[in-house]
Write an enzyme that holds these catalytic residues in place. Structure first.
Site, PDB file in Angstrom:
ATOM      1  N   THR A  96       7.484  -4.147   3.996  1.00 20.26           N
ATOM      2  CA  THR A  96       7.195  -4.731   2.690  1.00 20.26           C
ATOM      3  C   THR A  96       8.339  -5.656   2.336  1.00 20.26           C
ATOM      4  O   THR A  96       9.463  -5.203   2.079  1.00 20.26           O
ATOM      5  CB  THR A  96       7.046  -3.637   1.618  1.00 20.26           C
ATOM      6  OG1 THR A  96       5.944  -2.798   1.952  1.00 20.26           O
ATOM      7  CG2 THR A  96       6.801  -4.250   0.247  1.00 20.26           C
ATOM      8  N   LYS A 171       0.373  -6.123  -1.195  1.00 14.13           N
ATOM      9  CA  LYS A 171       1.266  -4.967  -1.272  1.00 14.13           C
ATOM     10  C   LYS A 171       2.184  -5.061  -2.487  1.00 14.13           C
ATOM     11  O   LYS A 171       2.426  -4.067  -3.190  1.00 14.13           O
ATOM     12  CB  LYS A 171       2.090  -4.854   0.011  1.00 14.13           C
ATOM     13  CG  LYS A 171       3.087  -3.698   0.017  1.00 14.13           C
ATOM     14  CD  LYS A 171       2.392  -2.344  -0.133  1.00 14.13           C
ATOM     15  CE  LYS A 171       3.398  -1.208  -0.294  1.00 14.13           C
ATOM     16  NZ  LYS A 171       4.239  -1.006   0.881  1.00 14.13           N
TER      17      LYS A 171
END
Length: 312
Positions: A96, A171
């Site tokens: 991420t 995300k």
């Protein structure tokens, strides 16, 4: 079965790579953290001493790293993935990271002749261990479809999100909502307790009512209610406050780039920053409840920060 190179064997990557081993793939894994390497070896990963060894002869390479700077270094460094992998190898970054770094990786991979997708995940350590993660996969349609076949043993859901960096965008927005939900859950849980409600009774109500959320069902910050919650184990990390702070800052940066006000998100980021500043960076993010119940010892220096490039 495929030959898989894996870089980043931390809290998430260790379990994810083990699920590929269980599916019959050969996985060669690398991490800077000796403890993470040892744990992965016990789960059947063939551990190696360099990125070059991990990617040699691989059909696909997965990376699972904490921050954009780590992904840039692993892919773009002189001893990195692009320098050592064969151009026939599919590259999948499940870290991420910020959208700018993700775009830089897409661009560099394409320029070097590689197929690359950004494929961050949601579901936490429990999802990584169970093989039920949701993957958000951004890139060209062909590589996205190829990646889905390799991802399947680790996933409950594989969702194509569109072009380059859209996996990261999904995300970032998802985690923004998660951490706002976690802060709200903490406030509701403490208030319910102080109003005399039995904590299990209140959770039973909220989990089937409009207060429900993934954070409530999985990370409930009051001990003795949800078995998977870090609140049962002195907030030993399932997802650290440091990484939560990093993720919500990614959302804030993206919001500023797009002129989007995030008044609630910015307030929640300040709460995580207080945890980090108090020395609890390495504790679970659900320790945010200590800012509501008054138990946080500000500036006590406990809780080592997580800095290994293998933690994710």
């Amino acid at each position: 079965m495929a030959a898989v190179g894996w870089i980043g064997l931390g809290n998430m990557g260790g379990y994810m790579s083990a699920n590929l081993v269980a599916a019959g793939h050969t996985v060669r894994g690398y991490d800077l953290n000796p403890a993470a390497v040892a744990a992965a070896g016990e789960r059947g990963v063939e551990t190696v001493d360099s990125i070059a060894d991990a990617v040699a002869g691989a059909d696909v390479v997965f990376t699972m790293l904490p921050k954009g700077e780590h992904s840039r270094s692993v892919y773009l460094g002189e001893d990195g993935v692009l320098a050592h992998a064969d151009t026939g190898t599919l590259l999948v970054d499940s870290s991420t990271i910020d959208v700018e770094s993700a775009q830089a990786l897409h661009d560099a991979a394409a320029a070097a002749g590689f197929r690359f997708v950004d494929a961050p995940v949601s579901g936490g350590i429990s999802g990584a261990e169970a093989g039920t993660l949701t993957f958000m996969v951004g890139g060209e349609p062909g590589p996205v479809q190829e990646a889905a076949a390799f991802i399947e043993p680790m996933a409950g859901n594989v969702i194509p999100t569109g072009g380059a960096t859209t996996g990261q965008a999904a995300k970032i927005c998802n985690n923004l909502m998660l951490f706002i939900n976690l802060a709200a859950t903490s406030e509701g849980a403490v208030l319910a307790d102080r109003l005399g409600l039995d904590k299990q009774v209140f959770w039973d109500i909220a989990s089937v009512s409009s207060g429900d959320s993934w954070a409530l069902r999985t990370w409930y910050p009051m001990p003795g209610v949800v078995a998977s919650a870090a609140s049962n184990n002195d907030f030993a990390p399932t997802f650290t406050a440091e990484l939560a702070n990093k993720d919500i800052n990614l959302a804030i940066a993206a919001a500023r780039d797009t002129g989007t006000p995030l008044e609630i998100g910015e307030h929640v980021q300040q709460l995580f920053q207080r945890l980090v500043d108090a020395g609890h960076a390495g504790k679970d993010c659900s320790m945010i409840v200590s800012l509501v119940d008054g138990s946080l010892a500000e500036g006590d220096g406990t809780g080592a920060q997580v800095s290994s490039a293998g933690r994710s």
